[in-house]
Design a protein around this motif. Structure first.
Motif, PDB file in Angstrom:
ATOM      1  N   ILE A 220     -11.440  19.482  32.302  1.00  0.00           N
ATOM      2  CA  ILE A 220     -10.720  20.721  33.121  1.00  0.00           C
ATOM      3  C   ILE A 220     -10.502  21.513  32.333  1.00  0.00           C
ATOM      4  CG2 ILE A 220      -9.744  21.149  35.842  1.00  0.00           C
ATOM      5  CD1 ILE A 220      -9.887  18.601  36.273  1.00  0.00           C
ATOM      6  N   ILE A 221     -10.517  22.807  32.888  1.00  0.00           N
ATOM      7  CA  ILE A 221      -9.759  23.903  31.624  1.00  0.00           C
ATOM      8  C   ILE A 221      -9.111  25.235  32.829  1.00  0.00           C
ATOM      9  CG2 ILE A 221     -11.561  23.240  29.834  1.00  0.00           C
ATOM     10  CD1 ILE A 221     -13.034  26.375  30.554  1.00  0.00           C
ATOM     11  N   ASP A 222      -7.756  25.890  32.658  1.00  0.00           N
ATOM     12  CA  ASP A 222      -7.198  26.780  32.923  1.00  0.00           C
ATOM     13  C   ASP A 222      -7.806  27.774  32.554  1.00  0.00           C
ATOM     14  OD1 ASP A 222      -6.525  27.378  30.650  1.00  0.00           O
ATOM     15  OD2 ASP A 222      -4.392  26.853  30.642  1.00  0.00           O
ATOM     16  N   ARG A 223      -7.235  28.886  32.563  1.00  0.00           N
ATOM     17  CA  ARG A 223      -8.153  30.327  32.781  1.00  0.00           C
ATOM     18  C   ARG A 223      -8.199  30.688  31.549  1.00  0.00           C
ATOM     19  NH1 ARG A 223      -4.818  34.063  36.883  1.00  0.00           N
ATOM     20  NH2 ARG A 223      -3.043  33.306  36.554  1.00  0.00           N
ATOM     21  N   ASP A 224      -6.994  29.880  30.830  1.00  0.00           N
ATOM     22  CA  ASP A 224      -6.616  30.496  29.104  1.00  0.00           C
ATOM     23  C   ASP A 224      -7.993  30.038  28.815  1.00  0.00           C
ATOM     24  OD1 ASP A 224      -5.728  32.705  29.681  1.00  0.00           O
ATOM     25  OD2 ASP A 224      -3.463  31.622  29.883  1.00  0.00           O
ATOM     26  N   GLY A 225      -7.594  28.818  29.092  1.00  0.00           N
ATOM     27  CA  GLY A 225      -9.331  28.117  28.478  1.00  0.00           C
ATOM     28  C   GLY A 225      -8.753  27.198  27.600  1.00  0.00           C
ATOM     29  N   ALA A 226      -7.087  26.453  28.216  1.00  0.00           N
ATOM     30  CA  ALA A 226      -7.045  25.781  27.594  1.00  0.00           C
ATOM     31  C   ALA A 226      -7.221  24.226  28.143  1.00  0.00           C
ATOM     32  CB  ALA A 226      -5.515  25.104  27.642  1.00  0.00           C
ATOM     33  N   VAL A 227      -7.721  22.909  27.695  1.00  0.00           N
ATOM     34  CA  VAL A 227      -8.138  21.987  28.743  1.00  0.00           C
ATOM     35  C   VAL A 227      -6.018  21.269  29.203  1.00  0.00           C
ATOM     36  CG1 VAL A 227      -8.840  19.520  28.236  1.00  0.00           C
ATOM     37  CG2 VAL A 227     -10.064  20.826  27.080  1.00  0.00           C
ATOM     38  N   VAL A 228      -6.741  21.069  30.704  1.00  0.00           N
ATOM     39  CA  VAL A 228      -5.406  20.136  31.179  1.00  0.00           C
ATOM     40  C   VAL A 228      -6.131  19.287  32.013  1.00  0.00           C
ATOM     41  CG1 VAL A 228      -4.452  22.550  31.432  1.00  0.00           C
ATOM     42  CG2 VAL A 228      -5.933  22.099  33.282  1.00  0.00           C
ATOM     43  N   GLY A 229      -7.125  18.459  31.773  1.00  0.00           N
ATOM     44  CA  GLY A 229      -7.787  17.547  32.380  1.00  0.00           C
ATOM     45  C   GLY A 229      -9.376  17.544  32.252  1.00  0.00           C
ATOM     46  N   SER A 230      -9.328  15.985  32.898  1.00  0.00           N
ATOM     47  CA  SER A 230     -11.016  16.125  32.363  1.00  0.00           C
ATOM     48  C   SER A 230     -11.824  15.328  33.995  1.00  0.00           C
ATOM     49  CB  SER A 230     -10.811  14.268  31.921  1.00  0.00           C
ATOM     50  OG  SER A 230     -10.390  13.610  32.449  1.00  0.00           O
TER      51      SER A 230
END
Length: 365
Positions: A220-230
């Motif tokens: 699960i990523i944010d709009r910037d492409g950073a992973v914030v979950g699975s």
């Protein structure tokens, strides 16, 4: 007329059949067996295709004194509705199985067989109004706004509308239908309305899909492409979803995050703030017209994107087989696979399945 009354086992279809008979039509009742498991039992008010429903429909037909049959449409229902539902979620889309059922089963397979057997029309308990206008039959919203079902009937075409009968459309309220059923001695008078997806009777869509599609862990990523979950499978998520995300990294502003996009190829779910759900444009090539087609390639209309959503004023363009809609005020989250129904006042113009959405707030990646 010879009328084939589709009787689900609920109060609406029973009263619709009764009114058709009262109008002097030659009415025959039919219940569609849609489940491959013939002994499926009803759970509360979920579902509409159980063994109890078939028995309720038979009792209603007996009370009305009309012939009654059960037709097995389970194979067609599996192919056209259930398999389509699974395939759409696999593709990262959010389908409406009730639309597909009306399109493929009740007003295609059932109507085709009815006409082959010499019936003039199929009668259902849907809340919608048919009007014979100067350019053919038109589909309009029901008198009872709270019960209006014109949205899920938006898939009907002119030939189908010509052989359709909706006796309940002008009834001011569902309470009056229940009262009428009680006066007629119908045991379904106070039967709860069915809801949710009939082939997922426990209401656990994510669990049901996991059994059919399997699990596949992804990011699960944010709009910037950073992973914030699975997650355990992108098919278990839909645009606008807030609950069940189980994010490991909180948002910097502390506000809730919502699903903005599902990317099935990479098995990735994109999340972000609620304002990023704003949708400035939707389009789709799978469309149909409920009667006459729009006279102009560009026209003003009102668009409804969910069964109980408020219709939104918008401009529509039909070009090269694709319908594109731009609302005056952005929609609040639209997922590919949803159905957009177009209205001119109370009249249904037609519908299309959303293939593409354009966010009012661009998403990275």
């Amino acid at each position: 007329m010879r009328i084939l009354a589709a009787m689900s086992g609920g109060v609406d279809s029973a009263v619709a059949a009764a009114r058709a008979a009262d109008a002097g039509h030659d009415v025959v009742g039919v219940h569609l067996a849609l489940s491959r498991a013939g002994g499926t039992l009803r759970t509360g008010s979920r579902g509409c295709c159980t063994i109890e429903d078939a028995m309720d429909a038979r009792r209603a037909a007996d009370r009305l004194g009309i012939p009654f049959y059960v037709w097995d449409f389970s194979e067609r229902f599996r192919d056209d509705v259930i398999d389509d539902f699974i395939a759409e979620y696999r593709a990262g889309r959010t389908p409406n199985p009730c639309m597909r059922c009306n399109e493929k089963i009740k007003f295609a397979a059932l109507l085709e067989r009815a006409l082959e057997l010499g019936f003039d029309a199929v009668c259902t308990g849907h809340y919608a109004i048919l009007v014979d206008g100067p350019e053919g039959r038109e589909l309009h919203r029901a008198s009872d706004e709270a019960k209006d079902q014109s949205y899920v009937l938006g898939v009907l075409t002119a030939p189908q509308l010509a052989h359709t009968y909706f006796p309940l459309g002008s009834t001011p309220s569902k309470a009056l239908v229940r009262a009428e059923a009680a006066e007629r001695g119908l045991t379904v008078a106070q039967k709860p309305d069915s809801h949710d997806i009939c082939f997922i009777p426990d209401g656990d869509t994510r669990g049901w899909l996991a059994e059919k599609v399997g699990t596949a862990h992804g990011d699960i990523i944010d709009r910037d492409g950073a992973v914030v979950g699975s997650h355990g499978g992108a098919h278990g998520y839909t645009v606008g979803q807030r609950r069940g995300l189980q994010l490991g990294v909180p948002a910097s502003d502390g506000k809730p995050r919502f699903v903005l996009e599902v990317r099935p190829v990479s098995n990735t779910v994109v999340v972000g703030p609620k304002e990023a759900l704003a949708t400035a444009e939707i389009s789709g090539s799978r469309h149909s017209w409920a009667g006459r087609a729009p006279a102009d390639a560009e026209f003003f209309c009102h668009v409804q994107i969910r069964a109980h959503a408020e219709p939104a004023p918008a401009s529509a363009v039909v070009r090269e087989g694709t319908v594109t809609v731009r609302p005056e005020t952005p929609f609040d989250g639209v997922a590919p696979g949803q159905t957009a129904v177009l209205y001119d006042g109370t009249r249904v113009i037609g519908q299309f399945t959303v293939d593409r959405t354009v966010s009012a707030v661009p998403i990275a990646g």
